[in-house]
Write a protein that holds these residues in place. Sequence first.
Motif, PDB file in Angstrom:
ATOM      1  N   TYR A 464      -7.155  -3.934   3.906  1.00 31.54           N
ATOM      2  CA  TYR A 464      -5.899  -3.491   3.320  1.00 31.54           C
ATOM      3  C   TYR A 464      -5.637  -2.703   4.467  1.00 31.54           C
ATOM      4  CZ  TYR A 464      -6.491  -5.175  -1.349  1.00 31.54           C
ATOM      5  OH  TYR A 464      -6.761  -6.098  -2.416  1.00 31.54           O
ATOM      6  N   LEU A 465      -3.454  -3.294   4.299  1.00 27.22           N
ATOM      7  CA  LEU A 465      -3.512  -2.270   5.618  1.00 27.22           C
ATOM      8  C   LEU A 465      -1.620  -1.949   4.771  1.00 27.22           C
ATOM      9  CD1 LEU A 465      -4.129  -1.204   8.462  1.00 27.22           C
ATOM     10  CD2 LEU A 465      -2.406  -2.974   9.414  1.00 27.22           C
ATOM     11  N   GLU A 466      -1.289  -0.923   5.154  1.00 27.18           N
ATOM     12  CA  GLU A 466       0.175  -0.647   4.270  1.00 27.18           C
ATOM     13  C   GLU A 466       1.095  -1.661   6.064  1.00 27.18           C
ATOM     14  OE1 GLU A 466       1.987   2.771   2.709  1.00 27.18           O
ATOM     15  OE2 GLU A 466      -0.388   3.638   3.001  1.00 27.18           O
ATOM     16  N   THR A 467       2.615  -1.571   5.194  1.00 23.00           N
ATOM     17  CA  THR A 467       3.000  -2.661   5.860  1.00 23.00           C
ATOM     18  C   THR A 467       4.117  -1.592   7.220  1.00 23.00           C
ATOM     19  OG1 THR A 467       3.607  -3.794   3.143  1.00 23.00           O
ATOM     20  CG2 THR A 467       5.269  -4.419   5.540  1.00 23.00           C
ATOM     21  N   TRP A 468       3.706  -0.098   7.322  1.00 24.79           N
ATOM     22  CA  TRP A 468       4.119  -0.127   8.138  1.00 24.79           C
ATOM     23  C   TRP A 468       3.609   1.140   8.954  1.00 24.79           C
ATOM     24  CZ3 TRP A 468       1.221   4.583   8.961  1.00 24.79           C
ATOM     25  CH2 TRP A 468       1.038   4.332   7.868  1.00 24.79           C
ATOM     26  N   HIS A 469       2.512   0.035   8.729  1.00 25.70           N
ATOM     27  CA  HIS A 469       1.812   0.315  10.201  1.00 25.70           C
ATOM     28  C   HIS A 469       1.846  -0.462  11.590  1.00 25.70           C
ATOM     29  CE1 HIS A 469      -2.015   0.450  12.416  1.00 25.70           C
ATOM     30  NE2 HIS A 469      -2.681   0.836  11.938  1.00 25.70           N
ATOM     31  N   LEU A 470       1.647  -0.272  12.571  1.00 21.42           N
ATOM     32  CA  LEU A 470       2.239  -0.521  13.700  1.00 21.42           C
ATOM     33  C   LEU A 470       2.117  -1.936  14.059  1.00 21.42           C
ATOM     34  CD1 LEU A 470       4.432  -0.861  15.763  1.00 21.42           C
ATOM     35  CD2 LEU A 470       2.927   0.990  17.422  1.00 21.42           C
ATOM     36  N   ASP A 471       0.249  -2.142  13.642  1.00 17.06           N
ATOM     37  CA  ASP A 471      -0.077  -3.804  14.069  1.00 17.06           C
ATOM     38  C   ASP A 471      -0.249  -4.320  12.817  1.00 17.06           C
ATOM     39  OD1 ASP A 471      -1.635  -2.632  15.936  1.00 17.06           O
ATOM     40  OD2 ASP A 471      -3.428  -2.435  15.198  1.00 17.06           O
ATOM     41  N   ASP A 522       0.662  11.998   7.004  1.00 15.71           N
ATOM     42  CA  ASP A 522       1.177  12.061   5.662  1.00 15.71           C
ATOM     43  C   ASP A 522       1.316  10.888   4.760  1.00 15.71           C
ATOM     44  OD1 ASP A 522       3.009  12.018   6.903  1.00 15.71           O
ATOM     45  OD2 ASP A 522       3.990  13.869   5.935  1.00 15.71           O
ATOM     46  N   LEU A 523       2.201  10.074   5.765  1.00 17.03           N
ATOM     47  CA  LEU A 523       2.411   8.847   5.054  1.00 17.03           C
ATOM     48  C   LEU A 523       1.450   8.041   4.585  1.00 17.03           C
ATOM     49  CD1 LEU A 523       4.746   6.890   7.503  1.00 17.03           C
ATOM     50  CD2 LEU A 523       5.313   8.595   5.183  1.00 17.03           C
ATOM     51  N   HIS A 524       0.371   7.986   4.541  1.00 14.75           N
ATOM     52  CA  HIS A 524      -1.222   7.599   3.568  1.00 14.75           C
ATOM     53  C   HIS A 524      -1.120   7.581   2.952  1.00 14.75           C
ATOM     54  CE1 HIS A 524      -5.694   6.551   3.098  1.00 14.75           C
ATOM     55  NE2 HIS A 524      -4.998   5.359   3.285  1.00 14.75           N
ATOM     56  N   ASP A 525      -1.460   9.038   2.084  1.00 12.04           N
ATOM     57  CA  ASP A 525      -1.370   9.508   1.298  1.00 12.04           C
ATOM     58  C   ASP A 525       0.153   9.821   0.547  1.00 12.04           C
ATOM     59  OD1 ASP A 525      -3.925  10.084   0.912  1.00 12.04           O
ATOM     60  OD2 ASP A 525      -4.322  11.319   2.345  1.00 12.04           O
ATOM     61  N   GLY A 528       6.555   7.057  -3.966  1.00 10.82           N
ATOM     62  CA  GLY A 528       7.277   7.190  -4.260  1.00 10.82           C
ATOM     63  C   GLY A 528       8.584   7.541  -4.126  1.00 10.82           C
ATOM     64  N   LYS A 529       8.878   9.037  -4.658  1.00 14.15           N
ATOM     65  CA  LYS A 529      10.085   8.968  -3.672  1.00 14.15           C
ATOM     66  C   LYS A 529       9.485  10.541  -2.387  1.00 14.15           C
ATOM     67  CE  LYS A 529      13.469   9.591  -7.499  1.00 14.15           C
ATOM     68  NZ  LYS A 529      13.655  10.779  -8.511  1.00 14.15           N
ATOM     69  N   ALA A 530       8.571  10.619  -2.613  1.00 14.18           N
ATOM     70  CA  ALA A 530       7.464  11.531  -1.857  1.00 14.18           C
ATOM     71  C   ALA A 530       7.805  10.825  -0.433  1.00 14.18           C
ATOM     72  CB  ALA A 530       6.515  12.437  -1.688  1.00 14.18           C
ATOM     73  N   PHE A 531       7.460   9.355  -0.367  1.00 18.86           N
ATOM     74  CA  PHE A 531       7.306   8.747   0.803  1.00 18.86           C
ATOM     75  C   PHE A 531       8.550   8.846   1.026  1.00 18.86           C
ATOM     76  CE2 PHE A 531       7.342   3.841   2.616  1.00 18.86           C
ATOM     77  CZ  PHE A 531       5.937   3.872   3.333  1.00 18.86           C
TER      78      PHE A 531
END
Length: 983
Positions: A464-471, A522-525, A528-531
């Motif tokens: 799994y990889l989050e959509t904001w990861h540069l790769d 910190d984006l990893h953790d 919601g609104k905090a992100f």
Amino acid sequence: MHTETDSQNTTTGSQPHTEGSSQQRSASNLSATAPGQVRVIKRNGTVVPYDPSKIAVAMTKAFLAVEGGTAAASRRVRETVENLTGQITATFKRRMPSGGTIHIEEVQDQVELVLMRSGEHKIARDYVLYREEHARLRAEKQPAASADTQAEDPEYPTIEVTLDDGSKAPLDTQRLRTIVREACAGLTDVSEKAILDEAMRNLYNGVSLRDVNTSLVITARTLVEKEPNYTYATARLLLDKLRAEALSFLGVADFATQAEMETYYAQALPAYIQKGVELELLAPELLSFDLEKLGKAIIAERDLQFTYLGLQTLYDRYFIHSNDVRIELPQVFFMRVAMGLAVEEDNREERAIEFYKLLSSFDYMSSTPTLFNAGTLRPQLSSCYLTTVPDDLHGIYGAIQDNAMLSKFAGGLGNDWTPVRSLGAYIKGTNGRSQGVVPFLKVANDTAVAVNQGGKRKGAVCAYLETWHLDIEEFVELRKNTGDDRRRTHDMNTANWVPDLFMKRVFDDEEWTLFSPNDVPDLHDLYGKAFEERYNEYERMCETGEMRLYKKVRALDLWRKMLGMLFETGHPWITFKDACNLRSPQQHAGVVHSSNLCTEITLNTKANEEIAVCNLGSVNLAQHIVDGKLDHDKLAKTVKTAIRMLDNVIDINYYSVDSARNSNLRHRPIGLGLMGFQDALYRQRLAYGSDEAVQFADISMEAISYHAIKASCELAKERGRYATFEGSLWSQGIMPIDSIQKLAEERGEKYIEMDLSQTLDWDGLREEVKTNGMRNSNVMAIAPTATIANITGVSQSIEPTYQNLYVKSNLSGEFTVVNPYLVHDLKARGLWDNVMVNDLKYYEGTVQPIDRVPDDLKALYATAFEVEPKWIVDAASRRQKWIDQAQSLNLYIAGANGKKLDITYRMAWFRGLKTTYYLRALAASTTEKSTITTGTHNAVSSSGGNGVAAASASAASTAPSNGEAAPVPKACSLDDPNCEACQ
């Protein structure tokens, strides 16, 4: 026709001067690819080697007899026959890679089929008429027997069989009749005589006793496509082999009829446990049970409820064996699993019997790892493991080692790779630049291939990889067949972990910024609104020059690339980070960083500290439809016992990694799911694509959810709460349906639409949970269930019917599957005949193009690609409101194009789904008539190919690459045994 086209008999008559001999030479070249050790039984009982050249000669004569012998025709005949003969040979090679015996009629059946499917209808028609005429002539030559003799005591030639010690003895036809009579007992439209006559015709002097049973089984299973009840008859015939194998090994009896098993089962259980412990296959603790009491509790007649596919699957993959001899019988198998799950109960015998009765009734089934390993020396019973990979070299390779250890003992893996820094990121320790996450994914991929779960299944992992990861842009291309192969992972699943903010940017057509995680740790953790707030702040830092390593893209362009790769390669799957976190009961204990291998598990993970573990099992929903309605009382009883069994897994389970043990004992998550949803609809006469089906998805999941939460609450009262209960949503009286409001508040109500209706006493249950607590942090998840659904003989998970007639392929071989509900309805209307069977074959299991089928049946028996995706998503949304985890949701899209994919996946997010699984699509240009590929649809490809067949539209819409003419269409191998996804 001018010649006998018995393609394995010695050819008679004059051969065409040039074409026949030339074709014979061409076909001889195919002998190298013919199945090794394949033999053909001729009609006189003699056995000859399989020879493709004789097929080619006979077929050539058939063509020339119809078309004449002009030079142009001869060239076409030569090329056509060579191709068709190759297809027939390939069929037998695939069916019997290690050799075997086939009857001459099977060869002729294949000739007929390849002629039909290749469009040579005139040749095929004459061929069929010719076969029928010669069958009539042969029948006239046979001595006539009286009707009474044939019905009551048919006479068969005396046949000598070869026993296991090499000695010869006459075949006991009386016992054969008994076995067949038992196999057909209670089944409508099943003929004992048809099975016996054909089986005896296939036998020959000197045949092994084992091959006698094989002949019965093969004979019965060939009739399944005409009458689904033959699948039960075939399974019961197979049982005779199983009984002889196990009972003789255990010293109970040399063989037995099913009626005798009422006595023998009680003797077999203690003998089996004793032998299993001696051979170090079973845990010695099982000897401390009251085996006499458990033996008497075995219900022998439950052997009769297996389909052939179900029983063969158990025999090939699940039954414990010694030196390749299966020492388990079906009811002993279920009792062994039940004992393994009851081993730490205070009243062990009573609980073991309770568990046994539930499993053997098919009302509920444990997942595959539990069935494999319960009661053994190393009881690894859990299905899924989720890990987070840290951003340091030691941690990365430690995570890969954890993968290997977990995979070794049959665990499916979900890896969160988001923390690993991107390509070009600065490495302080070496003053260098990172190569990014992709090279490490390649290592993880190869590890999954190398560690094959004890030979039972290949290792299976999803990254799994989050959509904001540069790769992310390179990540979505990992399954492509082109490009640098060192940056490709052909054998590993991938999934996008998508935050809500990205979806909003897609909806609003805005820019999206990619970061390296070491710059935005910190984006990893956050979610919601905090992100959103923190992400926007990082974007401002890019604008002011405070951050140098980033990339801006158009969100809609990245979204289209994600969908394009999903269409082309089947990966990465689309899963939604915020819905998983904002509705998680365990928000106070950590963050859900990914799902698992099959996208139904949503548990907290933490690098180097917590590996999430989930233990799965599934309610057979079809078994709980009584008199056309959902039986709530029966469902409540099933769920209560199932939750107890799942909770027991946590304490009994063998953990190969300490962080997995610590996490599982601390939170005690389980995942109760369901299967047989489509069967449940059939039993209520509801079409999958209807408002009534969506409503049933809602009320059935509500009932399972209610009873599962109540059962866990009652267990908490008996055994104590899970350690991290305080602070959870449970402790606040917030049920899964209540958490929807939090998702709406954080996401924004204009971006979500979910039904909130309810029918049960949730207020009372809320107070109960707050007072007594919960035994388990999570209680529900809907897994794929492909293999355990095969065992129980129902449709897998929440899937619509794939096809109404198809061949299912797995490690146990090929199995014709026909929709028994459809056959029953067609018979009731006088529409079930050979023409209908052939029409279903031709139209690949769909009834829509068949004019004779009434419209109401066309609606009821619409197949997966004929159900609009909106119905699948809507039903999933109704279930999701009740589930504290997620569901393995395959999406079927006919006429697939970019717009349809865009609408479907946006709708999945908008309807509040947490995850999606495979995309199975047919391209727009091929939806009218297409043949599903016979390639593997697995998580870990056995060929190391691109995995396109797993889910992609392009693969699903092409013809088989080997040109083989299959008797009936191939199914998507959703139950590919190489895939851990298939429980």
